[in-house]
Design a protein around this motif. Sequence first.
Motif, PDB file in Angstrom:
ATOM      1  N   UNK A   1     105.424   1.373  28.390  1.00  0.00           N
ATOM      2  CA  UNK A   1     104.601   2.017  27.371  1.00  0.00           C
ATOM      3  C   UNK A   1     104.856   3.528  27.366  1.00  0.00           C
ATOM      4  N   UNK A   2     104.912   4.118  28.545  1.00  0.00           N
ATOM      5  CA  UNK A   2     105.173   5.555  28.608  1.00  0.00           C
ATOM      6  C   UNK A   2     106.559   5.880  28.056  1.00  0.00           C
ATOM      7  N   UNK A   3     107.545   5.070  28.385  1.00  0.00           N
ATOM      8  CA  UNK A   3     108.892   5.305  27.869  1.00  0.00           C
ATOM      9  C   UNK A   3     108.929   5.205  26.353  1.00  0.00           C
ATOM     10  N   UNK A   4     108.189   4.246  25.790  1.00  0.00           N
ATOM     11  CA  UNK A   4     108.145   4.113  24.338  1.00  0.00           C
ATOM     12  C   UNK A   4     107.560   5.367  23.698  1.00  0.00           C
ATOM     13  N   UNK A   5     106.532   5.920  24.318  1.00  0.00           N
ATOM     14  CA  UNK A   5     105.926   7.151  23.803  1.00  0.00           C
ATOM     15  C   UNK A   5     106.916   8.321  23.861  1.00  0.00           C
TER      16      UNK A   5
ATOM     17  N   UNK B   1      86.101   1.538  29.091  1.00  0.00           N
ATOM     18  CA  UNK B   1      85.455   1.137  30.347  1.00  0.00           C
ATOM     19  C   UNK B   1      85.333  -0.381  30.443  1.00  0.00           C
ATOM     20  N   UNK B   2      85.069  -1.033  29.326  1.00  0.00           N
ATOM     21  CA  UNK B   2      84.913  -2.489  29.311  1.00  0.00           C
ATOM     22  C   UNK B   2      86.241  -3.233  29.314  1.00  0.00           C
ATOM     23  N   UNK B   3      87.350  -2.512  29.196  1.00  0.00           N
ATOM     24  CA  UNK B   3      88.649  -3.155  29.147  1.00  0.00           C
ATOM     25  C   UNK B   3      88.994  -3.711  27.781  1.00  0.00           C
ATOM     26  N   UNK B   4      88.247  -3.303  26.762  1.00  0.00           N
ATOM     27  CA  UNK B   4      88.522  -3.751  25.394  1.00  0.00           C
ATOM     28  C   UNK B   4      89.642  -2.923  24.759  1.00  0.00           C
ATOM     29  N   UNK B   5      89.896  -1.741  25.297  1.00  0.00           N
ATOM     30  CA  UNK B   5      90.992  -0.866  24.869  1.00  0.00           C
ATOM     31  C   UNK B   5      91.831  -0.551  26.098  1.00  0.00           C
ATOM     32  N   UNK B   6      93.139  -0.750  25.988  1.00  0.00           N
ATOM     33  CA  UNK B   6      94.034  -0.502  27.131  1.00  0.00           C
ATOM     34  C   UNK B   6      94.775   0.814  27.024  1.00  0.00           C
TER      35      UNK B   6
ATOM     36  N   UNK C   1     107.928  -2.710  23.407  1.00  0.00           N
ATOM     37  CA  UNK C   1     107.452  -3.244  24.687  1.00  0.00           C
ATOM     38  C   UNK C   1     107.409  -4.770  24.738  1.00  0.00           C
ATOM     39  N   UNK C   2     107.433  -5.425  23.581  1.00  0.00           N
ATOM     40  CA  UNK C   2     107.289  -6.871  23.558  1.00  0.00           C
ATOM     41  C   UNK C   2     105.854  -7.338  23.701  1.00  0.00           C
ATOM     42  N   UNK C   3     104.910  -6.403  23.746  1.00  0.00           N
ATOM     43  CA  UNK C   3     103.498  -6.737  23.825  1.00  0.00           C
ATOM     44  C   UNK C   3     102.944  -6.998  22.429  1.00  0.00           C
ATOM     45  N   UNK C   4     101.856  -7.734  22.355  1.00  0.00           N
ATOM     46  CA  UNK C   4     101.107  -7.825  21.106  1.00  0.00           C
ATOM     47  C   UNK C   4     100.175  -6.617  21.072  1.00  0.00           C
ATOM     48  N   UNK C   5     100.334  -5.764  20.072  1.00  0.00           N
ATOM     49  CA  UNK C   5      99.581  -4.514  20.008  1.00  0.00           C
ATOM     50  C   UNK C   5      98.708  -4.511  18.757  1.00  0.00           C
TER      51      UNK C   5
ATOM     52  N   UNK D   1      94.253  -1.245  34.690  1.00  0.00           N
ATOM     53  CA  UNK D   1      94.607  -2.639  34.978  1.00  0.00           C
ATOM     54  C   UNK D   1      95.742  -3.188  34.116  1.00  0.00           C
ATOM     55  N   UNK D   2      96.462  -2.307  33.416  1.00  0.00           N
ATOM     56  CA  UNK D   2      97.499  -2.777  32.487  1.00  0.00           C
ATOM     57  C   UNK D   2      98.592  -3.570  33.202  1.00  0.00           C
ATOM     58  N   UNK D   3      99.104  -3.070  34.296  1.00  0.00           N
ATOM     59  CA  UNK D   3     100.169  -3.798  35.003  1.00  0.00           C
ATOM     60  C   UNK D   3      99.668  -5.122  35.567  1.00  0.00           C
ATOM     61  N   UNK D   4      98.429  -5.144  36.059  1.00  0.00           N
ATOM     62  CA  UNK D   4      97.868  -6.397  36.577  1.00  0.00           C
ATOM     63  C   UNK D   4      97.672  -7.414  35.458  1.00  0.00           C
ATOM     64  N   UNK D   5      97.295  -6.932  34.283  1.00  0.00           N
ATOM     65  CA  UNK D   5      96.989  -7.833  33.169  1.00  0.00           C
ATOM     66  C   UNK D   5      98.232  -8.293  32.420  1.00  0.00           C
ATOM     67  N   UNK D   6      99.223  -7.413  32.288  1.00  0.00           N
ATOM     68  CA  UNK D   6     100.369  -7.704  31.416  1.00  0.00           C
ATOM     69  C   UNK D   6     101.705  -7.756  32.140  1.00  0.00           C
TER      70      UNK D   6
END
Length: 255
Positions: free
Chosen positions: A207-211, A41-46, A21-25, A194-199
């Motif tokens: 991400x789904x395609x990678x899975x 819920x806190x957005x600490x895990x995406x 994905x090119x994301x930092x994971x 909020x993944x698309x808004x954040x990244x």
Amino acid sequence: QNISELNRRFSRFSDYLEEETGLKVEYTRSNDYAALVTAFRRGEVHLGWFGGLTGVQARRAVPGSQALAQRPRDVEFHSKFIVRRDLDVDSLEDLRGRTFTFGDENSTSGHLMPRHFLLEAGVDPSEDFQAPPNFSGSHDRTWKLVESGSYQAGALNEAVWNRAVRENQVDTSQVRVFYTTPAYYDYHWTLHADVDDSFGEGTSQSIQEALLNLDPEKPRHKRILDLFAADGFIETKNENYQAIEDVAKRVGIIK
């Protein structure tokens, strides 16, 4: 479950997802189910690897979040009820008057669905055991407590039980399975709303395609899939877990 096994599984998966994905994971291990839902819920895990119940809880806490993928076997998952081998227990009804341990209170396979099937059999865990049921906190601890005689019976995830037997970890001269539940949906990946808004737009799709693209024919992919005891991941959706939510409401775990 075994921490070193979890670290190996999810660290390899994180490296793969980062490359795809090119994301930092970064893999973050939660101490228990409730803590993972709170972090989501806190957005600490995406992206979370949830059980059926905790996935429902996470998506209720963050509307718009989506169940993305699961292993084929999680479409038809089961719990195992185990008992001390020397006891005359062959049905759920025979558990009346016994001591009993569930797993984590927020576990689908270690508590929610076993409680549901007990109630369907006319056994109320709050009233019909010798004492209020214990919560061991993990599937591995459940079979160890029954094996040691601390509790006469318990319920746990079928995959954990099967692995423990296969690897000769459990003393089957002391403990046995007497009941396997009907099938239900369980483990899956859920993505924060909020993944698309954040990244960036399209991140959730990548991400789904990678899975879904993990291929057992590719050696590196196979090493990752083997750690999940899977041949691959298939697409899933929120609606598949409606029955889990309905059961959780019925037994009072979700208000």
